[in-house]
Scaffold this motif. Structure first.
Motif, short mmCIF file in Angstrom:
data_model
loop_
_atom_site.label_atom_id
_atom_site.label_comp_id
_atom_site.label_asym_id
_atom_site.label_seq_id
_atom_site.Cartn_x
_atom_site.Cartn_y
_atom_site.Cartn_z
N THR A 1 3.32 4.28 -1.65
CA THR A 1 3.63 5.01 -2.87
C THR A 1 5.13 5.20 -2.88
O THR A 1 5.76 5.24 -1.82
N THR A 19 8.79 6.57 -5.46
CA THR A 19 9.52 6.90 -6.67
C THR A 19 10.91 6.35 -6.47
O THR A 19 11.64 6.78 -5.56
N ALA A 32 7.80 4.56 -10.75
CA ALA A 32 7.08 5.19 -9.65
C ALA A 32 5.67 4.65 -9.54
O ALA A 32 5.06 4.23 -10.51
N VAL A 33 5.16 4.68 -8.32
CA VAL A 33 3.75 4.43 -8.02
C VAL A 33 3.31 5.64 -7.19
O VAL A 33 3.56 5.68 -5.98
N PRO A 34 2.72 6.65 -7.84
CA PRO A 34 2.40 7.90 -7.14
C PRO A 34 1.15 7.84 -6.26
O PRO A 34 0.94 8.73 -5.45
N GLN A 35 0.32 6.81 -6.42
CA GLN A 35 -0.85 6.66 -5.55
C GLN A 35 -1.04 5.20 -5.22
O GLN A 35 -0.59 4.32 -5.94
N VAL A 36 -1.72 4.92 -4.12
CA VAL A 36 -1.93 3.54 -3.69
C VAL A 36 -2.76 2.81 -4.74
O VAL A 36 -3.77 3.32 -5.22
N ASN A 87 0.81 -1.21 0.00
CA ASN A 87 0.00 0.00 0.00
C ASN A 87 0.85 1.27 0.00
O ASN A 87 0.36 2.35 0.28
#
Length: 170
Positions: A21, A23, A66-70, A19
């Protein structure tokens, strides 16, 4: 043969909670003369062909993941079974691997099978291309380890079921 930073032999290259976020630090390849790659290709090797919500960009610093949001896609369920009404009054059952893949017309979530392992490894293949010619390239595989957190899946299941219940009531 390129020199990679970080070293792809280090497994995992990056470890995150499902869960979270993030970069990641840039992935960079340099040739034998120390010249950085001119551009990169990125491919998800497995366990599935895509991660919905994963962003990949590149600039002079290298390739950045990157995963900028859950999202649920980092630690996706094993399977989701749903039903869609048919024009003749019947029902059609379908299957998908993640909540964003459930069709809008699906009106029932029949079964949600969560992943039970404590972690999931994603393999990414990065290919670096060097300015000396289009034939000058080198590839490396990096492992992203995702530690389990069932909260995003639980929340997505609740939202998917609630949305369909409210849709039927209206």
């Amino acid at each position: 043969m390129a020199t990679w930073t970080p070293d792809p032999a280090i497994i995992p290259w990056l470890e995150v909670v499902a869960n979270a976020t993030f970069t990641a630090a840039p992935i960079v390849a340099v040739d034998e003369e120390g010249m950085p790659a001119s551009h990169y290709d990125f491919e998800i090797v497995g366990p599935r062909p895509k991660i919905i919500g994963l962003q990949v960009s590149q600039d002079e610093a290298g390739l950045v993941i990157a995963v900028p949001q859950v999202i649920t896609g980092l630690y996706p369920p094993v399977e989701i079974e749903y039903q869609t009404p048919l024009a003749d009054g019947g029902r059609q059952t379908g299957f998908c691997w993640d909540f964003p893949e459930i069709p809008v017309e699906a009106d029932e979530i029949i079964c949600f099978t969560p992943r039970k392992e404590p972690s999931l490894d994603w393999a990414f293949r990065v290919t670096a291309y060097f300015a000396q010619g289009s034939h000058m390239a080198d590839s490396a595989e990096f492992i992203l380890r995702v530690r389990a957190d069932w909260t995003p899946g639980r929340d997505a299941l609740k939202e998917a079921v609630d949305a369909r219940r409210h849709q039927v009531r209206q």
